[in-house]
Design a protein around this motif. Structure first.
Motif, PDB file in Angstrom:
ATOM      1  N   PHE A  26       0.833  -1.190   0.000  1.00 58.58           N
ATOM      2  CA  PHE A  26       0.000   0.000   0.000  1.00 58.58           C
ATOM      3  C   PHE A  26       0.876   1.251   0.000  1.00 58.58           C
ATOM      4  O   PHE A  26       0.632   2.191  -0.770  1.00 58.58           O
ATOM      5  CB  PHE A  26      -0.922  -0.004   1.224  1.00 58.58           C
ATOM      6  CG  PHE A  26      -1.889   1.150   1.274  1.00 58.58           C
ATOM      7  CD1 PHE A  26      -2.927   1.242   0.362  1.00 58.58           C
ATOM      8  CD2 PHE A  26      -1.752   2.141   2.232  1.00 58.58           C
ATOM      9  CE1 PHE A  26      -3.824   2.309   0.404  1.00 58.58           C
ATOM     10  CE2 PHE A  26      -2.649   3.206   2.288  1.00 58.58           C
ATOM     11  CZ  PHE A  26      -3.683   3.286   1.366  1.00 58.58           C
ATOM     12  N   ALA A  27       1.925   1.261   0.812  1.00 59.51           N
ATOM     13  CA  ALA A  27       2.819   2.417   0.869  1.00 59.51           C
ATOM     14  C   ALA A  27       3.470   2.681  -0.490  1.00 59.51           C
ATOM     15  O   ALA A  27       3.672   3.830  -0.889  1.00 59.51           O
ATOM     16  CB  ALA A  27       3.897   2.190   1.929  1.00 59.51           C
ATOM     17  N   ARG A  28       3.779   1.607  -1.232  1.00 53.72           N
ATOM     18  CA  ARG A  28       4.458   1.771  -2.526  1.00 53.72           C
ATOM     19  C   ARG A  28       3.596   2.516  -3.532  1.00 53.72           C
ATOM     20  O   ARG A  28       4.110   3.102  -4.489  1.00 53.72           O
ATOM     21  CB  ARG A  28       4.866   0.400  -3.065  1.00 53.72           C
ATOM     22  CG  ARG A  28       4.050  -0.145  -4.155  1.00 53.72           C
ATOM     23  CD  ARG A  28       4.524  -1.425  -4.778  1.00 53.72           C
ATOM     24  NE  ARG A  28       4.537  -1.311  -6.210  1.00 53.72           N
ATOM     25  CZ  ARG A  28       3.464  -1.326  -6.989  1.00 53.72           C
ATOM     26  NH1 ARG A  28       2.260  -1.447  -6.471  1.00 53.72           N
ATOM     27  NH2 ARG A  28       3.579  -1.200  -8.278  1.00 53.72           N
ATOM     28  N   LEU A  29       2.263   2.524  -3.347  1.00 56.44           N
ATOM     29  CA  LEU A  29       1.382   3.205  -4.295  1.00 56.44           C
ATOM     30  C   LEU A  29       1.673   4.700  -4.383  1.00 56.44           C
ATOM     31  O   LEU A  29       1.327   5.342  -5.377  1.00 56.44           O
ATOM     32  CB  LEU A  29      -0.082   2.978  -3.917  1.00 56.44           C
ATOM     33  CG  LEU A  29      -0.589   1.535  -4.028  1.00 56.44           C
ATOM     34  CD1 LEU A  29      -2.053   1.460  -3.597  1.00 56.44           C
ATOM     35  CD2 LEU A  29      -0.426   0.987  -5.438  1.00 56.44           C
ATOM     36  N   GLY A  30       2.331   5.253  -3.368  1.00 55.51           N
ATOM     37  CA  GLY A  30       2.732   6.656  -3.423  1.00 55.51           C
ATOM     38  C   GLY A  30       3.756   6.927  -4.504  1.00 55.51           C
ATOM     39  O   GLY A  30       3.964   8.074  -4.899  1.00 55.51           O
ATOM     40  N   GLY A  31       4.407   5.889  -4.998  1.00 59.65           N
ATOM     41  CA  GLY A  31       5.411   6.034  -6.049  1.00 59.65           C
ATOM     42  C   GLY A  31       4.976   5.433  -7.369  1.00 59.65           C
ATOM     43  O   GLY A  31       5.823   5.170  -8.231  1.00 59.65           O
ATOM     44  N   VAL A  32       3.659   5.184  -7.527  1.00 60.08           N
ATOM     45  CA  VAL A  32       3.151   4.568  -8.757  1.00 60.08           C
ATOM     46  C   VAL A  32       2.241   5.565  -9.472  1.00 60.08           C
ATOM     47  O   VAL A  32       1.352   6.166  -8.864  1.00 60.08           O
ATOM     48  CB  VAL A  32       2.380   3.262  -8.468  1.00 60.08           C
ATOM     49  CG1 VAL A  32       1.829   2.657  -9.753  1.00 60.08           C
ATOM     50  CG2 VAL A  32       3.293   2.266  -7.764  1.00 60.08           C
ATOM     51  N   THR A  33       2.475   5.721 -10.762  1.00 68.19           N
ATOM     52  CA  THR A  33       1.743   6.671 -11.585  1.00 68.19           C
ATOM     53  C   THR A  33       0.251   6.381 -11.621  1.00 68.19           C
ATOM     54  O   THR A  33      -0.150   5.226 -11.720  1.00 68.19           O
ATOM     55  CB  THR A  33       2.290   6.622 -13.027  1.00 68.19           C
ATOM     56  OG1 THR A  33       3.609   7.172 -13.018  1.00 68.19           O
ATOM     57  CG2 THR A  33       1.437   7.397 -14.000  1.00 68.19           C
ATOM     58  N   GLN A  34      -0.560   7.433 -11.541  1.00 66.25           N
ATOM     59  CA  GLN A  34      -1.988   7.325 -11.830  1.00 66.25           C
ATOM     60  C   GLN A  34      -2.202   7.449 -13.343  1.00 66.25           C
ATOM     61  O   GLN A  34      -2.720   6.561 -13.985  1.00 66.25           O
ATOM     62  CB  GLN A  34      -2.754   8.419 -11.085  1.00 66.25           C
ATOM     63  CG  GLN A  34      -4.234   8.526 -11.410  1.00 66.25           C
ATOM     64  CD  GLN A  34      -5.073   7.409 -10.823  1.00 66.25           C
ATOM     65  OE1 GLN A  34      -4.578   6.574 -10.081  1.00 66.25           O
ATOM     66  NE2 GLN A  34      -6.336   7.376 -11.175  1.00 66.25           N
ATOM     67  N   VAL A  35      -1.767   8.546 -13.933  1.00 64.13           N
ATOM     68  CA  VAL A  35      -1.775   8.698 -15.392  1.00 64.13           C
ATOM     69  C   VAL A  35      -0.386   9.070 -15.873  1.00 64.13           C
ATOM     70  O   VAL A  35       0.220   8.389 -16.687  1.00 64.13           O
ATOM     71  CB  VAL A  35      -2.798   9.759 -15.847  1.00 64.13           C
ATOM     72  CG1 VAL A  35      -2.761   9.916 -17.374  1.00 64.13           C
ATOM     73  CG2 VAL A  35      -4.206   9.363 -15.412  1.00 64.13           C
TER      74      VAL A  35
END
Length: 528
Positions: free
Chosen positions: A49-58
């Motif tokens: 879940f924390a890694r989602l802060g470094g994953v592109t939305q668009v």
């Protein structure tokens, strides 16, 4: 997969039904007493879940903090999902129906919303497409890669924060609520939803790839036991292809957040321009009768003309969603979006001022409230919808908002250029990791996480080859049984799991290191 506890620790997970779950108490390691709050807390505490802060939305904001990433998107989806679930559970008009269909607990809906994007790989949907192609064509994995199925695999298998150190040991209710597309790519359930006369959204095969199974799905063959266990309490309440009410809440909340927040983002950075959007919506409204008379070939050939793309959307909606589409509601939706998005928000450039911030916040709050107010619960939905759905006016408005995002952001050539580079990066990274795995001289120096993922996948595919070989189909169409083939599948799934667990920046840095471009040894304890 067989649920023999001597071989498979997932057999020991919490499989109690909703009534038992409400009576359950937490372990000393958990902060809450409600099992569904425990689930929510475990998801929020997960490194995935924390890694989602470094994953592109668009697209990446380059650290400027102006654009949503997968983490901030998930938090807003959770906020909307909880608001919807509380309305449905708290209203006498809907609470009884929700309970009859299996329940609508706000904690379950919120937990599912927090978890719904855990499986997104680096670079969002672009990375998902590349990994799916490589998984199917290079490694022979019949179910390839899919972000929703990867989410379910993380929650039930590759995360280790649950007591059994395999998955998060979530309740059946929360696992079922994450199943946005409650079927596998092939075979399960039987009959498969792709064979229905009007398949559910996502269940049909891609037109460009016939014979490959559903275009969207929520479980790989390695997690089918968890899938069946999660769905079992809803047997007799829901059709085999239907989402649970809580999954439908999550899905609707995702649609609402996506329709609003991405437009807000691209207004902030100046990508969404007033003139082009105004021309498209205005020309369609002014000439809707003439446009409706044009043949499909002319519309396609001249789709760049203002109004033509919107007319193509109207016709596509008639073809796919005739159960709800209405031309008058569509025209009213175009008018509302034109008034509130074009003539109001986009009329002034975002300059970072307090006034601009207030206008952007007001747009988001106003539309979120309107769309949440438009949510209803129906006992007999179309196969193209869940039990939780938007009323016709709001449904058409979401389609128009999403159209603006696609037409004026996603289809931009400069974004395509950027994404082609990202696709090449993901593909090259898979090549490099695969070469490392088959290099016997370097086997002892593999990243520990990659090594562990290979062993995990080998156990899984060995059990499947032994007990349900029909789920593993090789290039010849015959079931896989040989150990060499099993090892090949395991290597592929492990590489895909590994790459999918990276942030955008980690993927770039890891490839730099493997290509000799890094100036110092690259390290990240979560990856290596």
């Amino acid at each position: 997969m067989p649920t023999n506890s001597a071989e498979d620790p997932r057999a020991r997970r919490r499989d109690h039904d909703r009534q038992d779950a409400r009576a359950a108490r937490s372990s000393a390691a958990d902060l809450a007493s409600s099992p569904f709050r425990i689930d929510r807390d475990r998801i929020a505490a997960s490194p995935f879940f924390a890694r989602l802060g470094g994953v592109t939305q668009v697209v990446s904001a380059g650290g400027a903090g102006l654009l949503h990433n997968r983490l901030t998107h998930s938090l807003k989806v959770a906020q909307v999902a909880r608001a919807i679930a509380e309305r449905l559970a708290g209203s006498p008009d809907t609470a009884e129906l929700a309970e009859k269909l299996g329940g609508c607990d706000p904690d379950v809906a919120e937990a599912a919303a927090l978890a719904h994007d855990l499986g997104h790989p680096p670079f969002g949907h672009l990375g998902e497409q590349v990994l799916d192609r490589l998984a199917r064509h290079r490694y022979g994995l019949a179910d390839g890669f899919e972000g929703n199925a990867q989410t379910f695999r993380i929650l039930t298998t590759t995360d280790v924060r649950g007591p059994a150190a395999i998955g998060l040991d979530l309740t059946a209710a929360v696992r079922a609520a994450v199943l946005k597309y409650p079927w596998a790519r092939l075979h399960v359930p039987d009959p498969h939803p792709s064979a229905m006369r009007v398949p559910p959204r996502g269940a049909a095969e891609p037109e460009a790839s016939p014979g490959t199974g559903a275009s969207k799905f929520s479980a790989y063959c390695t997690e089918l036991d968890d899938f069946a266990q999660a769905r079992a309490p809803f047997s007799g309440r829901l059709e085999h292809w239907q989402q649970t009410v809580e999954a439908s809440v999550m899905d609707t909340a995702d649609d609402i957040a996506y329709a609003i927040h991405d437009l807000q983002d691209f207004h902030r950075i100046g990508v969404l321009q007033h003139a082009s959007v105004a021309a498209e919506l205005g020309q369609w409204s002014a000439h809707m009768a003439e446009l409706s008379e044009l043949d499909a070939g002319t519309l396609a050939a001249e789709r760049r003309k203002p109004g033509y793309s919107l007319e193509r959307l109207r016709r596509r909606m008639h073809a796919k969603d005739r159960w709800i589409v209405d031309d008058e509601a569509f025209a009213m939706a175009v008018a509302r979006v034109r008034g509130e998005l074009v003539d109001d928000l986009l009329a002034g450039a975002f300059d970072g001022s307090i006034e601009a911030e207030q206008a952007t916040a007001a747009f988001s709050a106003r539309w979120t409230a309107r769309l949440v107010d438009g949510v209803s619960l129906t006992p007999s939905p179309s196969t193209r919808s869940g039990h939780v759905m938007l009323r016709p006016a709001q449904w058409h408005e979401v389609q128009v908002l999403k159209f603006v995002h696609r037409r004026f952001v996603l289809l931009r050539p400069d974004l395509a250029l950027h994404q082609r580079g990202q696709a090449s990066l993901v593909s090259t990274l898979v090549d490099a990791l695969d070469a490392w795995l088959v290099d016997r001289d370097e086997a002892s120096r593999l990243p520990r996480r990659l090594h562990d993922l290979v062993e995990l996948a080998h156990r899984e595919y060995s059990l499947l080859a032994r007990d349900t070989p029909e789920l593993l189909v090789g290039a010849t169409g015959e079931p896989i049984r040989g150990q060499d083939e099993v090892r090949g599948l395991a290597r592929g799934r492990a590489v895909v799991d590994f790459v999918a667990s990276l942030t955008d920046k980690q993927a770039v840095s890891l490839l730099d290191a493997l290509s000799g471009r890094a100036s110092q040894p690259w390290s990240d304890s979560f990856v290596l």
